[in-house]
Design a protein around this motif. Structure first.
Motif, short mmCIF file in Angstrom:
data_model
loop_
_atom_site.label_atom_id
_atom_site.label_comp_id
_atom_site.label_asym_id
_atom_site.label_seq_id
_atom_site.Cartn_x
_atom_site.Cartn_y
_atom_site.Cartn_z
N THR A 30 -16.12 -30.82 41.88
CA THR A 30 -16.06 -29.37 42.01
C THR A 30 -15.95 -28.71 40.65
O THR A 30 -16.58 -27.68 40.39
CB THR A 30 -14.85 -28.97 42.87
OG1 THR A 30 -14.87 -29.74 44.08
CG2 THR A 30 -14.87 -27.51 43.21
N LEU A 98 -20.25 -26.41 49.19
CA LEU A 98 -20.21 -27.60 50.04
C LEU A 98 -19.12 -28.57 49.59
O LEU A 98 -18.42 -29.16 50.43
CB LEU A 98 -21.58 -28.30 50.04
CG LEU A 98 -22.69 -27.59 50.80
CD1 LEU A 98 -24.00 -28.34 50.61
CD2 LEU A 98 -22.34 -27.49 52.26
N LEU A 99 -18.98 -28.75 48.29
CA LEU A 99 -17.91 -29.63 47.78
C LEU A 99 -16.55 -29.05 48.07
O LEU A 99 -15.62 -29.80 48.39
CB LEU A 99 -18.10 -29.86 46.29
CG LEU A 99 -19.24 -30.78 45.88
CD1 LEU A 99 -19.44 -30.74 44.38
CD2 LEU A 99 -18.94 -32.20 46.34
N LYS A 100 -16.38 -27.73 47.97
CA LYS A 100 -15.10 -27.10 48.26
C LYS A 100 -14.75 -27.27 49.73
O LYS A 100 -13.59 -27.53 50.09
CB LYS A 100 -15.13 -25.62 47.91
CG LYS A 100 -14.88 -25.33 46.47
CD LYS A 100 -13.51 -25.73 46.09
CE LYS A 100 -12.83 -24.68 45.26
NZ LYS A 100 -11.58 -25.13 44.70
N LEU A 101 -15.74 -27.08 50.61
CA LEU A 101 -15.47 -27.19 52.04
C LEU A 101 -15.19 -28.61 52.46
O LEU A 101 -14.32 -28.88 53.29
CB LEU A 101 -16.64 -26.63 52.85
CG LEU A 101 -16.82 -25.12 52.79
CD1 LEU A 101 -18.11 -24.72 53.50
CD2 LEU A 101 -15.63 -24.42 53.41
N SER A 102 -15.90 -29.57 51.90
CA SER A 102 -15.68 -30.97 52.27
C SER A 102 -14.43 -31.53 51.62
O SER A 102 -13.84 -32.48 52.12
CB SER A 102 -16.90 -31.83 51.88
OG SER A 102 -16.99 -31.90 50.47
N ASN A 103 -13.97 -30.94 50.53
CA ASN A 103 -12.77 -31.41 49.84
C ASN A 103 -11.51 -31.05 50.61
O ASN A 103 -10.51 -31.74 50.51
CB ASN A 103 -12.74 -30.81 48.43
CG ASN A 103 -11.86 -31.58 47.51
OD1 ASN A 103 -11.45 -32.68 47.82
ND2 ASN A 103 -11.61 -31.01 46.35
N ARG A 104 -11.53 -29.96 51.38
CA ARG A 104 -10.34 -29.53 52.09
C ARG A 104 -10.08 -30.32 53.37
O ARG A 104 -9.01 -30.27 53.93
CB ARG A 104 -10.47 -28.04 52.45
CG ARG A 104 -10.40 -27.17 51.23
CD ARG A 104 -10.46 -25.74 51.60
NE ARG A 104 -10.43 -24.92 50.40
CZ ARG A 104 -10.53 -23.63 50.39
NH1 ARG A 104 -10.66 -22.98 51.52
NH2 ARG A 104 -10.50 -22.97 49.25
N ARG A 105 -11.06 -31.01 53.88
CA ARG A 105 -10.89 -31.75 55.14
C ARG A 105 -10.17 -33.03 54.97
O ARG A 105 -9.98 -33.67 54.10
CB ARG A 105 -12.25 -32.02 55.76
CG ARG A 105 -12.87 -30.76 56.25
CD ARG A 105 -14.19 -31.07 56.88
NE ARG A 105 -14.81 -29.80 57.26
CZ ARG A 105 -16.03 -29.69 57.65
NH1 ARG A 105 -16.80 -30.74 57.76
NH2 ARG A 105 -16.53 -28.53 57.99
#
Length: 105
Positions: A30, A98-105
């Motif tokens: 990110t 996309l990296l920010k959204l997948s990093n939070r999961r």
């Protein structure tokens, strides 16, 4: 004395760099995409500004017949440069989100 001063400065710069990388998480994907967004945005800004200035310089004094081809190829190269940098800029923004959204999961 100079050797001691340069050694102290290099140590300070090393720890400052490590602190910045850890604090702003620049060593993550990110962070790398954020850096890429900033650089490509800066280049996009420079290309658009240069293109506007070039077009303004070309068209304010009316373009004579011998310079029409030159202005045409300048506008074509401006379009190619702008579109290439815009694709990089928009792709890096999409990857960042996309990296920010997948990093939070």
């Amino acid at each position: 004395m100079l050797k001691k001063w340069t050694r102290d400065m290099s140590v300070e710069l090393h720890w400052m760099k490590r602190d910045l990388v850890r604090r702003w998480r620049l060593d993550t994907p990110t962070g790398i995409m954020g850096i890429l967004i900033l650089i490509s945005g800066f280049f996009l800004f420079m290309v658009i500004g240069g293109g506007v200035a070039h077009i303004f310089r070309s068209f304010v004094p009316l373009v004579s017949g011998s310079r029409v081809g030159e202005v045409y190829w300048q506008s074509v190269s401006f379009g190619i440069k702008t579109s290439f940098i815009f694709v990089i800029f928009s792709g890096s923004i999409i990857m960042y989100f996309l990296l920010k959204l997948s990093n939070r999961r």
